[in-house]
Design an enzyme around this catalytic site. Structure first.
Site, short mmCIF file in Angstrom:
data_model
loop_
_atom_site.label_atom_id
_atom_site.label_comp_id
_atom_site.label_asym_id
_atom_site.label_seq_id
_atom_site.Cartn_x
_atom_site.Cartn_y
_atom_site.Cartn_z
N CYS A 87 -29.42 39.52 -5.62
CA CYS A 87 -30.15 39.45 -4.34
C CYS A 87 -30.92 40.74 -4.09
CB CYS A 87 -29.17 39.11 -3.21
SG CYS A 87 -29.99 38.58 -1.70
N HIS A 196 -25.71 34.39 -5.35
CA HIS A 196 -24.60 35.34 -5.32
C HIS A 196 -23.37 34.88 -6.10
CE1 HIS A 196 -26.12 38.12 -2.14
NE2 HIS A 196 -26.88 37.08 -1.90
N GLU A 198 -20.87 36.67 -6.92
CA GLU A 198 -19.66 37.36 -6.42
C GLU A 198 -19.01 36.63 -5.25
OE1 GLU A 198 -22.61 38.01 -5.52
OE2 GLU A 198 -22.74 39.07 -3.60
#
Lengths: 227, 81
Positions: A87, A196, A198
């Site tokens: 990002c 994302h 994560e």
């Protein structure tokens, strides 16, 4: 023994703690790195996490790119150290020109926050080796400056060299050219993407899936087999 | 102190949805006849010392490396008199 993965915190970074957690869940050691510190603390790889570093002033990633920590990250990335930009981290990587192209405001001007289906196009990078080429994954997407642009020649080069690492599926969320969600450099050590991984590493939170964990297990295998 | 102005605009081929949104709002507000709007950035630099060729060269370098991202933007530098 395991490997050390640095996670950079800029002023305005949001996802550094989630990223550290994802790194640990994959079995790696997470090492916090501070934007004003040139020292990378002998890490084996670096993740630039999401957020709004320096408030996205000027352009997303434009000011972070000149921070002391990035001097060393750029130097080490050119020498082959694995770097992942998620990002805002992807925006920083395009501003450094480690990755080609640039990120602009979403074509519909809205902030997007949703689960996003992607296809892993290149499973040979340092960060994607645990996936299979063509594999479909779903991970969160949340941004307003997510529209990937580059000139036609650069896009053709990326396609020809297999450097489009991830492509959006089931509708383009932001007007990114050729549905590009993420790209890699020619060597495969520097990878950037808007969604994302994560936030999708534990079944209990996020998407309820662990489709993002592969990024971190990929780098674990690469670093441990190299040592 | 002399002022130098750096204007930064998206390259013509780059889609500018913010400019489009402004353009679409105009008729509603009673401003007719505007076919297109593109939005950019203007930087006003107050320069210490003389604005000579060397100073302008440095400002050009600043614009190229920092104020504009030349992958997507063009810029102009001019002395404001």
């Amino acid at each position: 023994m395991t490997a050390r993965v640095g996670v950079v915190t800029f002023p305005g970074t949001l996802d550094d703690r989630d990223t550290q957690r994802a790194v640990r869940i994959a079995g790696l050691e997470a090492v916090p790195l501070w934007h004003r510190d040139k020292d990378l603390k002998q890490v084996d790889a670096v993740v630039l996490p999401g957020g709004f570093s320096y408030g996205d002033y000027l352009r997303a990633g434009a000011i972070s790119r000149f921070s002391p920590v990035m001097e060393t990250v750029i130097e080490q990335a050119k020498a082959g150290m694995p770097v992942l930009g998620i990002c805002n981290g992807f925006q920083v990587l395009t501003e450094t020109h480690l990755l080609p192209g640039a990120m602009l405001r979403n074509n519909h001007l809205h902030f997007i926050c949703r689960d996003q289906k992607l296809r892993v196009e290149n499973a040979a990078t340092a960060w994607t080796a645990d996936y299979e080429a063509g594999q479909e994954i779903s991970i969160p997407l949340k941004n307003i400056d997510g529209r990937y642009v580059a000139d036609e020649r650069t896009l053709d080069e990326l396609e020809a060299e297999g450097r489009v690492a991830f492509r959006y599926l089931d509708g383009n969320p932001n007007g990114s050219l050729r549905d590009i969600a993420g790209i890699t450099n020619a060597a495969g050590n520097v990878v950037g993407l808007m969604p994302h991984p994560e936030h999708a590493v534990e079944p209990l939170v996020g998407t309820g899936r662990t489709d993002g964990l592969g990024f971190f297990t990929s780098i674990l295998k690469k670093l441990v087999s190299a040592s | 102190m002399a002022r130098v102005v750096v204007d930064v605009m998206l390259k013509p081929e780059i889609l500018d949805p913010q400019g489009q949104a402004v353009q679409r709002a105009l008729p509603r507000l009673g401003f007719e006849g505007i076919a297109d709007v593109r939005q950019g950035k203007r930087f006003e630099l107050e320069v210490e010392g003389p604005v000579d060729d060397a100073a302008l060269a440095r400002i050009h370098e600043m614009a190229e490396t920092f104020l504009a991202n030349t992958v997507i933007e063009d810029f102009t530098v001019r002395v404001d008199s």
